[in-house]
Design an enzyme around this catalytic site. Sequence first.
Site, mmCIF file in Angstrom:
data_model
loop_
_atom_site.group_PDB
_atom_site.id
_atom_site.type_symbol
_atom_site.label_atom_id
_atom_site.label_comp_id
_atom_site.label_asym_id
_atom_site.label_seq_id
_atom_site.Cartn_x
_atom_site.Cartn_y
_atom_site.Cartn_z
ATOM 1 N N HIS A 43 0.843 -1.210 0.000
ATOM 2 C CA HIS A 43 0.000 0.000 0.000
ATOM 3 C C HIS A 43 0.870 1.248 0.000
ATOM 4 O O HIS A 43 1.814 1.371 0.770
ATOM 5 C CB HIS A 43 -1.012 0.005 1.140
ATOM 6 C CG HIS A 43 -0.465 0.083 2.520
ATOM 7 N ND1 HIS A 43 -0.189 1.288 3.145
ATOM 8 C CD2 HIS A 43 -0.186 -0.876 3.434
ATOM 9 C CE1 HIS A 43 0.238 1.062 4.378
ATOM 10 N NE2 HIS A 43 0.264 -0.241 4.584
ATOM 11 N N ASP B 271 3.640 -6.096 3.747
ATOM 12 C CA ASP B 271 3.150 -4.978 4.567
ATOM 13 C C ASP B 271 3.400 -5.256 6.043
ATOM 14 O O ASP B 271 2.471 -5.258 6.851
ATOM 15 C CB ASP B 271 1.656 -4.742 4.318
ATOM 16 C CG ASP B 271 1.111 -3.570 5.138
ATOM 17 O OD1 ASP B 271 1.926 -2.747 5.603
ATOM 18 O OD2 ASP B 271 -0.113 -3.485 5.317
ATOM 19 N N GLU C 137 -5.096 1.796 2.402
ATOM 20 C CA GLU C 137 -5.092 0.644 3.308
ATOM 21 C C GLU C 137 -5.243 1.074 4.759
ATOM 22 O O GLU C 137 -5.937 0.425 5.545
ATOM 23 C CB GLU C 137 -3.787 -0.155 3.135
ATOM 24 C CG GLU C 137 -3.745 -1.474 3.883
ATOM 25 C CD GLU C 137 -3.275 -1.369 5.339
ATOM 26 O OE1 GLU C 137 -3.463 -2.341 6.095
ATOM 27 O OE2 GLU C 137 -2.722 -0.300 5.713
ATOM 28 N N HIS D 264 3.386 3.456 12.973
ATOM 29 C CA HIS D 264 2.421 4.572 13.027
ATOM 30 C C HIS D 264 2.926 5.708 13.914
ATOM 31 O O HIS D 264 2.147 6.334 14.640
ATOM 32 C CB HIS D 264 1.048 4.101 13.522
ATOM 33 C CG HIS D 264 0.362 3.151 12.600
ATOM 34 N ND1 HIS D 264 -0.844 2.556 12.911
ATOM 35 C CD2 HIS D 264 0.691 2.678 11.371
ATOM 36 C CE1 HIS D 264 -1.221 1.770 11.920
ATOM 37 N NE2 HIS D 264 -0.296 1.825 10.973
ATOM 38 N N ASP E 277 6.109 1.316 6.889
ATOM 39 C CA ASP E 277 4.675 1.030 6.704
ATOM 40 C C ASP E 277 4.065 2.046 5.751
ATOM 41 O O ASP E 277 3.570 3.081 6.180
ATOM 42 C CB ASP E 277 3.973 1.068 8.062
ATOM 43 C CG ASP E 277 2.537 0.601 8.008
ATOM 44 O OD1 ASP E 277 2.161 -0.017 7.002
ATOM 45 O OD2 ASP E 277 1.792 0.857 8.973
#
Length: 455
Positions: A277, A348, A323, A423, A289
Amino acid sequence: MMFLLFLACGQQDALVKKSEPSMEEKRIPAGDVLPIHNQIIRMAMTSDSAYERLSEMCDDFGPRISGSLALERAGDWMMQQLEQDGLTNLNRQPVMVQHWIRGQESLQLLSPRTETLPMLGLGMSVGTDGLPIEGEVIVVQTLDDLKNSPAQDIKDKVVLINQPFEDYGKTVKIRMSGPTEAAKLGAKAALIRSVAPHGHQTPHTGATSYDGEYKIPAAAISLEDAERLSRFQDRGKDIRVSLTMDAEMGSPAESSNVMGDIKGHTLPNEVVAMGCHLDSWDVGQGAQDDGAGCMMVLEAARILRMLPDPPKRTIRAVFFTNEENGLAGGRQYAESHSGSHFAAIEADIGAGAPQYFSYKLPEGGVLDPLTKDLDALMPALRTLGMNAFQAGFAGADINPLVGQGVIGFGLKMDTAGYWPIHHTHADTVDKVDPVQLKRNSAAIALLAWTLANAE
């Protein structure tokens, strides 16, 4: 077929020390490795293209949240890379995506002392309507504790869920449904302990999912602060905070899945998809990520395109959109390409040392017809430090294809350096090991070639 899970790869620090190629990497042993597999590995291990392109994309475009100009510019750039590498049937499939905007945000500890706490609003959270929300904090240790709490204990309070990381699949539930569960009991805002195994005073964002009208502002705080507030409560301290979030949903935006093909010479209408993604969260650079996964797919496509003979089936590189906060790209792709896929692969989960491929069979499917081909691939995978195919989840973006009857494979890696920065603002290029990026690129290329040429 060998299904022994190999988990003995070396652990990786959150701040990655770049690996030097070992003698084994410089001289890939022949042994039972097929010549074509040896060629693919050598091409991957002698090129710096993947890391150079990862650096360019992350440094030039930064975070790439759905609906942002940065994501669409990254898509333009990816189309240029695919064209440069000689892929055909280049396409940007339009996809409508949600556009969440973070805005300004802050969290102040008011009692038992005053302090500004690091925080990140959860993706898709509502804001505080331009005014701070001030309230007493009540700490619960698990999501189940919250669900079982009397409403009078929660009403009009700011709830903190201080649930330690067990594994991502189990612990992420506090982020996804915790704010809604708090809202159902009358809480005015929700805080969660970041979904990560280690802290370093770094909050982790990620999507939350509201149930109907049960919507309250929701944010993540660091592991260290979650533990500290829990200790305050244990000592009978009055805990009060003030939360300000300008978060809002913007208008739906047009994005796209980016794709390009290496056309098959005998079964061109049967597709083996290699996916990742292109979008990321709005903090950091999205390097692990899923920038690294995208570079693995891009590098695998470059290598396979350079081979002297084309594959039997078409190999397609697919860079999905949305995503992180919607999965609209994966769903749209599956809907518009129903019935055309032989298999799909996804990358991923960072950029650590490759360990194994998971596989997800469609309902009623069996792996037996591929056993001979995958067994022949095992000697090559061992040279990369891998030693397994194991049943399990293949990937979020290719999951809709699996639901249509396509077998899915997921490249699984050492995640010791992944979850601590997942994240966060710290998901940057310097955390990616160039040598492991090469190994992972080789692994995807090997599996894609094997599937595209399977009998």
